[in-house]
Design an enzyme around this catalytic site. Structure first.
Site, PDB file in Angstrom:
ATOM      1  CG  ASP A 193      -2.118   0.774   0.788  1.00 24.39           C
ATOM      2  OD1 ASP A 193      -2.143   1.730   0.004  1.00 24.39           O
ATOM      3  OD2 ASP A 193      -3.277   0.606   1.551  1.00 24.39           O
TER       4      ASP A 193
HETATM    5  C1  NOJ Z   1      -3.979   3.915  -0.133  1.00 29.51           C
HETATM    6  C2  NOJ Z   1      -5.079   2.943   0.173  1.00 29.51           C
HETATM    7  O1  NOJ Z   1      -5.100   2.297   1.208  1.00 29.51           O
HETATM    8  C3  NOJ Z   1      -5.147   1.965  -1.084  1.00 29.51           C
HETATM    9  O2  NOJ Z   1      -6.216   1.256  -1.173  1.00 29.51           O
HETATM   10  C4  NOJ Z   1      -4.702   2.709  -2.489  1.00 29.51           C
HETATM   11  O3  NOJ Z   1      -5.075   1.667  -3.432  1.00 29.51           O
HETATM   12  C5  NOJ Z   1      -3.508   3.683  -2.289  1.00 29.51           C
HETATM   13  N1  NOJ Z   1      -3.717   4.355  -1.269  1.00 29.51           N
HETATM   14  C6  NOJ Z   1      -3.386   4.229  -3.866  1.00 29.51           C
HETATM   15  O4  NOJ Z   1      -4.714   5.190  -3.976  1.00 29.51           O
END
Ligand code: NOJ
Length: 779
Positions: free
Chosen positions: A307
């Site tokens: 993430d």
């Molecule tokens: C953080 C989020 O938790 C995740 O789900 C997402 O894909 C990424 N940011 C990128 O936007």
């Protein structure tokens, strides 16, 4: 080696570029070779810095233009300068072969420009992979995922994500960070909206359908899918996003894991790791999760992306000693690509290899997986978006029609006494529509949209006006919806966000709403939460209607005008009072681009609703978490009286949803009421539409195991089918229960078991079931 270094030509480690003719002869460039051969050849040519580069993904938020010469960067606060400088630094990294992937690009011309740096200017010409959160549509916005789950239609959901993939791919995106398949059992958690709710079986079906939709055969209209967040992210303590999760093994393997198993079996090309500590170990550096479970037990053969900033966060979470330790431990755990803003922890990998802190073969394994995905998607042959086709793909009327169909299928009729709904368009002289959410294009799209066109979004008010004609509809925005106390990072990016003005006069607005309702024959009040009050970083400690919407609801009810409540939300809200006093309540979710049309079709009876709740709807926040699949424990006859001061029964059960017609269930048969372990049995039932209108029904099959190595939930969904039945029509619906469906993970044996036991079986249109029977499994 930090990103900034790659902008410095003196620090680049790459060798001079080979002449083009020689390049074309290289085995990795020859599509006639197998993917494995091409990957092996390319891998052998990479420097360790280039390997780290392939494992790095940057947020790119620039416009591709250089910083103007007269721009005074010194005038910015130091912490803001990096954001201005970053795009140029990333571009240099691309040219130096030090970036494998970018995210957040939505202009195909810009993607192509950056792709040319990679393909034409970097030493080996490895194309970039462009990722984005394509969650419920790109230009055509479909209902939010929790609403898609409420369709209980895997066909619709697969079709939706096929279109989302086609549109996003036409805009230059290759890879989506979706579906989010975290089970959510606490509606305070904002990301409940992104998943399929509380149930592992519904969650698994929706996970697989979305993966199939996104990826198809991995052709030129596909996206790589990225199920997330592995694992247990939905169990955030107190429903607080990013907080740590404590999940027992039994719940982890029986509830949280199955959607990932389904997504992997459906061929998901990537998986995203989760931010938080799971049982004390950060999920993004857990070898048990990322290697033992994901690869060895589930058989996942794609690559794992972190993430955003989750690898750097390993040090922030006081798990890793420093960024090198973070990089090494994440990679060794089985994480392949780091998603980051700047200064990737993975920049430290070349030094870590040189110092002997990590073996280069660990990088090789990860690079191999990333390159394999790029070859599988055909990026080496077709690295560029076809800009001339983008506009027509994004404007397809068929996609908008699907958005409407999906929204119609997702709407859940929560309550409807005295056939209040559908409204009869012929006998509706004056309709009052109340609520800010009724007249908003942005709100009904929900969160996680980036390339939407609000101009063509049909609001709830517009949908009703189109169906009934302007003259019969009056509108008042009524009570304001207050701003978040802690702002959302998405609001910064989103220029279409709507807000209640600071000087909004709630008293006067509510008064006008009440006056309009008083003068009308029917009032439709749209209540709920703004789209930025749910989603990532949008957890809440209350399920109350924000602002003075509840007070307004009571005032509207007091007018005596027939009142219909429409709820725009992605989580259950406290509707106790409405359920007691209002004759009809409709859950509309955030229904997307054609949401207004869909809602009008349901309210006015053009279609009969058949959406079903993908979660248990609690009465109030104090009951949370509340799931239908709880265990039968001491004094089960007092199950709904566990609180001394009130009931702990839900307001609406899991799987609930009403129809404009009625269905009868009869002749439940189990073909083999006694089976041995390892055998299957078939369950069938007649479902008859006994009403006078065509409608869909969602037939749901539940089981309960009476005894065994572990005790099991009182009721577990095992299968379902959404079927269409014409008025008067009957159909025999059949389900097969396999050993796979009858097994579970037991904490008593530390493994999967199938018991010789008796199962109760229930079948019906919701989790309360209409008919029951039982069958036995022998040794
Ligand atoms: C953080 C989020 O938790 C995740 O789900 C997402 O894909 C990424 N940011 C990128 O936007």
């Amino acid at each position: 080696m930090h990103l900034a270094d790659s902008a410095n030509p003196n620090r680049t480690h790459h060798q001079p570029r080979a002449p083009k003719e020689a390049m074309s002869a290289l085995p990795y460039q020859n599509p006639k070779n197998t993917i494995d051969e091409r990957v092996a050849d390319l891998l052998a040519r990479l420097t360790v810095e280039e390997k780290a580069g392939q494992l790095t993904q940057y947020f790119y938020t620039g416009d591709g233009e250089p910083i103007p010469e007269d721009f005074d960067i010194e005038s910015l606060p130091p912490e803001h300068r990096i954001h201005v400088e970053l795009p140029a630094l990333i571009e240099s990294a691309i040219r130096a072969g030090r970036a494998g992937s970018l995210l957040f690009l939505r202009d195909p011309a810009l993607s192509n420009k950056l792709q040319r740096y990679a393909v034409e200017e970097s030493r080996l010409g490895i194309p970039l992979l462009f990722g984005f959160d394509v969650v419920h549509g790109w230009r055509t916005i479909f209902p939010v995922p929790i609403a898609l789950a409420a369709t209980w239609s895997e066909g619709t959901v697969e079709a939706v994500q096929t279109i989302a993939a086609r549109e996003a791919r036409a805009a230059g995106v290759h890879w989506t960070f979706a579906p989010m398949i975290d089970i959510a059992r606490d509606p305070r958690w904002g990301r409940i909206i992104e998943g399929a709710g509380e149930d592992p079986v519904l969650g698994s079906v929706m996970a697989a359908a979305q993966v199939r939709g996104f990826q198809g055969e991995l052709g030129s209209e596909s996206l790589l899918a990225g199920p997330k967040h592995f694992l247990g992210y939905g169990a955030a303590r107190g429903g607080r996003d990013y907080d740590d999760a404590e999940v027992s093994d039994h719940e982890l393997w029986n509830v949280y894991l199955p959607p990932f198993r389904a997504a992997v079996e459906a061929g998901a090309a990537t998986v995203m790791s989760a931010y938080m500590d799971l049982n004390g170990v950060p999920a993004s550096a857990s070898r048990t999760l990322l290697t033992t479970v994901l690869r060895e037990q589930l058989g996942f053969d794609g690559f794992v992306v972190s993430d955003a900033n989750a690898v750097r966060s390993l040090a922030v979470q006081h798990f890793a000693e420093d960024q090198t330790d973070a990089a090494v431990r994440a990679l060794e755990a089985g994480l392949d690509m780091e998603m980051c803003m700047f200064e990737p922890a993975f920049d430290n990998l070349p030094d870590a290899v040189a110092d002997g802190r990590i073996d280069e073969s660990v990088l090789d394994d990860a690079v191999r997986r990333v390159l394999t995905a790029k070859f599988r998607l055909g990026l080496f042959e077709n690295p560029y978006a076809n800009e001339s086709a983008t506009a027509s793909t994004l404007s397809s009327p068929a996609s908008r029609t699907l958005a409407r169909t999906a929204a119609e299928q997702s709407i859940v009729l929560l309550k409807n006494v005295d056939a209040t709904l559908p409204l009869d368009p012929r006998t509706l002289p004056n309709v009052a529509v109340i609520g800010q959410l009724a007249d908003s294009k942005r709100e009904i799209l929900g969160p996680w949209v980036f390339d939407h066109d609000t101009n063509e979004t049909v609001t709830i008010l517009e949908g009703l006006r189109d169906a009934l004609g302007d003259a019969r509809i009056g509108y008042e925005p009524g009570a304001g919806i207050p701003e978040r106390v802690h702002p959302s990072m998405f609001d910064v990016m989103d220029t279409t966000v709507e807000r209640t003005p600071d000087d909004y006069d709630d008293d006067a607005a509510i008064e006008r709403a009440v006056e309009l309702a008083t003068a009308s024959d029917v009032t439709i009040v749209v209540v709920g939460q703004r789209q930025n009050q749910i989603g990532e970083k949008s957890s809440t400690s209350t399920l109350d209607l924000p602002g003075r919407q509840f007070e307004q609801l009571q005032r509207l009810h007091a007018t005596g005008t027939k009142l219909i409540v429409v709820v725009v939300s992605g989580r259950p809200l406290d509707l106790r009072w409405a359920d007691e006093h209002v004759p009809a309540i409709v859950q509309a979710w955030y229904p997307g681009t054609r949401g207004g049309e869909a809602l009008a079709a349901v309210l006015l009876g053009a279609t009969s609703p058949a959406g079903r709740l993908p979660f248990t709807w609690p009465q109030h926040v104090g009951q949370v978490p509340l799931v239908y699949a709880h265990h039968r424990t001491f004094i089960p006859e007092e199950q709904d009286a566990r609180y001394f001061e009130g009931s702990n029964a839900p307001l609406y059960p899991f799987g609930h949803g009403l129809s404009y017609t009625s269905f009868e269930y009869s002749d439940l048969r189990i073909d083999r009421p006694v089976i041995a372990r390892g055998e299957s049995t078939t369950v069938s039932v007649d479902v008859t539409n006994v009403g006078d209108r065509d409608a869909d029904e969602v037939v749901q099959l539940y089981i309960h195991q009476r005894f065994g190595v572990s005790s099991r939930p009182v009721r577990e969904l095992k299968d379902f089918a959404r079927i269409s039945l014409a008025a008067g029509q009957a159909r025999r619906v059949e389900f097969t229960l396999t050993p796979q469906q009858l097994r579970y993970w037991s904490a008593a044996t530390n493994g999967y078991v199938q018991d010789a036991t008796t199962f109760d079986l229930g079948i019906g249109g919701d989790s309360l079931v209409a008919l029951e029977s039982s069958f036995t499994v022998t040794r």
